[in-house]
Motif scaffolding. Sequence first.
Motif, PDB file in Angstrom:
ATOM      1  N   CYS A   1     142.616   4.542  51.311  1.00 38.95           N
ATOM      2  CA  CYS A   1     143.183   5.869  51.140  1.00 38.95           C
ATOM      3  C   CYS A   1     143.798   5.935  49.756  1.00 38.95           C
ATOM      4  O   CYS A   1     144.538   5.035  49.368  1.00 38.95           O
ATOM      5  N   GLU A   2     143.503   6.958  49.026  1.00 43.35           N
ATOM      6  CA  GLU A   2     144.116   7.161  47.719  1.00 43.35           C
ATOM      7  C   GLU A   2     145.145   8.269  47.864  1.00 43.35           C
ATOM      8  O   GLU A   2     144.815   9.392  48.219  1.00 43.35           O
TER       9      GLU A   2
ATOM     10  N   GLU B   1     142.817  11.144  49.774  1.00 44.44           N
ATOM     11  CA  GLU B   1     141.367  10.946  49.864  1.00 44.44           C
ATOM     12  C   GLU B   1     141.065   9.666  50.631  1.00 44.44           C
ATOM     13  O   GLU B   1     141.615   8.612  50.335  1.00 44.44           O
ATOM     14  N   PHE B   2     140.193   9.786  51.634  1.00 48.96           N
ATOM     15  CA  PHE B   2     139.700   8.632  52.377  1.00 48.96           C
ATOM     16  C   PHE B   2     138.363   8.234  51.769  1.00 48.96           C
ATOM     17  O   PHE B   2     137.490   9.078  51.558  1.00 48.96           O
ATOM     18  N   ILE B   3     138.205   6.931  51.485  1.00 47.24           N
ATOM     19  CA  ILE B   3     136.976   6.436  50.870  1.00 47.24           C
ATOM     20  C   ILE B   3     136.468   5.240  51.660  1.00 47.24           C
ATOM     21  O   ILE B   3     137.231   4.317  51.950  1.00 47.24           O
TER      22      ILE B   3
ATOM     23  N   ALA C   1     126.716   2.415  48.411  1.00 43.35           N
ATOM     24  CA  ALA C   1     126.977   3.778  48.880  1.00 43.35           C
ATOM     25  C   ALA C   1     128.470   3.958  49.103  1.00 43.35           C
ATOM     26  O   ALA C   1     129.193   2.994  49.367  1.00 43.35           O
ATOM     27  N   ARG C   2     128.914   5.216  48.989  1.00 38.27           N
ATOM     28  CA  ARG C   2     130.338   5.526  49.180  1.00 38.27           C
ATOM     29  C   ARG C   2     130.478   6.882  49.848  1.00 38.27           C
ATOM     30  O   ARG C   2     129.825   7.851  49.471  1.00 38.27           O
ATOM     31  N   TYR C   3     131.371   6.925  50.851  1.00 33.34           N
ATOM     32  CA  TYR C   3     131.772   8.187  51.472  1.00 33.34           C
ATOM     33  C   TYR C   3     133.117   8.576  50.879  1.00 33.34           C
ATOM     34  O   TYR C   3     134.030   7.754  50.786  1.00 33.34           O
ATOM     35  N   SER C   4     133.249   9.815  50.502  1.00 35.15           N
ATOM     36  CA  SER C   4     134.512  10.346  49.999  1.00 35.15           C
ATOM     37  C   SER C   4     134.869  11.579  50.810  1.00 35.15           C
ATOM     38  O   SER C   4     134.043  12.482  50.962  1.00 35.15           O
ATOM     39  N   SER C   5     136.099  11.620  51.321  1.00 35.56           N
ATOM     40  CA  SER C   5     136.511  12.797  52.088  1.00 35.56           C
ATOM     41  C   SER C   5     136.581  14.033  51.195  1.00 35.56           C
ATOM     42  O   SER C   5     136.459  15.151  51.682  1.00 35.56           O
ATOM     43  N   SER C   6     136.752  13.852  49.896  1.00 40.61           N
ATOM     44  CA  SER C   6     136.765  14.992  48.977  1.00 40.61           C
ATOM     45  C   SER C   6     135.391  15.642  48.891  1.00 40.61           C
ATOM     46  O   SER C   6     135.281  16.868  48.823  1.00 40.61           O
ATOM     47  N   LEU C   7     134.345  14.820  48.896  1.00 39.19           N
ATOM     48  CA  LEU C   7     132.977  15.346  48.872  1.00 39.19           C
ATOM     49  C   LEU C   7     132.481  15.692  50.262  1.00 39.19           C
ATOM     50  O   LEU C   7     131.632  16.562  50.432  1.00 39.19           O
ATOM     51  N   GLY C   8     132.978  14.950  51.273  1.00 43.12           N
ATOM     52  CA  GLY C   8     132.555  15.162  52.647  1.00 43.12           C
ATOM     53  C   GLY C   8     131.180  14.603  52.953  1.00 43.12           C
ATOM     54  O   GLY C   8     130.528  15.022  53.911  1.00 43.12           O
TER      55      GLY C   8
ATOM     56  N   GLU D   1     133.053  11.367  62.698  1.00 44.14           N
ATOM     57  CA  GLU D   1     133.959  10.207  62.755  1.00 44.14           C
ATOM     58  C   GLU D   1     134.631   9.984  61.397  1.00 44.14           C
ATOM     59  O   GLU D   1     135.836   9.739  61.326  1.00 44.14           O
ATOM     60  N   LEU D   2     133.871  10.107  60.319  1.00 42.42           N
ATOM     61  CA  LEU D   2     134.435   9.897  58.986  1.00 42.42           C
ATOM     62  C   LEU D   2     135.392  11.024  58.589  1.00 42.42           C
ATOM     63  O   LEU D   2     136.408  10.777  57.941  1.00 42.42           O
ATOM     64  N   ARG D   3     135.071  12.251  58.973  1.00 45.45           N
ATOM     65  CA  ARG D   3     135.993  13.358  58.677  1.00 45.45           C
ATOM     66  C   ARG D   3     137.329  13.141  59.385  1.00 45.45           C
ATOM     67  O   ARG D   3     138.384  13.436  58.844  1.00 45.45           O
ATOM     68  N   ALA D   4     137.286  12.606  60.603  1.00 46.32           N
ATOM     69  CA  ALA D   4     138.513  12.335  61.362  1.00 46.32           C
ATOM     70  C   ALA D   4     139.261  11.124  60.820  1.00 46.32           C
ATOM     71  O   ALA D   4     140.476  11.018  60.987  1.00 46.32           O
TER      72      ALA D   4
END
Length: 82
Positions: free
Chosen positions: A10-11, A21-23, A34-41, A66-69
Motif C-alpha cells: 500500500c502506498e 494505492e494498493f499494488i 505484471a502489476r495491478y494498481s488500484s489507481s488504474l483498476g 477481489e483486487l478492488r476490495a
Amino acid sequence: GFIHFSTDRCEFNSSDLNKIEFIRSLYYNKVECARYSSSLGKFVGYNELGLKQAEAWNNNPSYMAELRAAKEVYCKFYIHIA
C-alpha cells in the motif's frame, strides 16, 4: 529452478483511503512481469509472459473484484500503523 512470487503493498500519501494505492506485483525469476494498481483498476504486463497474464486476469471478473476490495481490506488495516 524457476521462482515465481508476488508482493502486495500500500502506498500512503494520506490516511484518506481514497488517496491510498494498493499494488500487487508479480515476479518470475526476479523480473516483475505484471502489476495491478488500484489507481488504474487493472493489471499491466511488462514482458511477453506478463502481457498474457495481465489480459487473462483483467478478464476475470471475480479476481478483479477481489483486487478492488483488497485496497479496503488490506490497506485500511495499516492506516493507523503507518
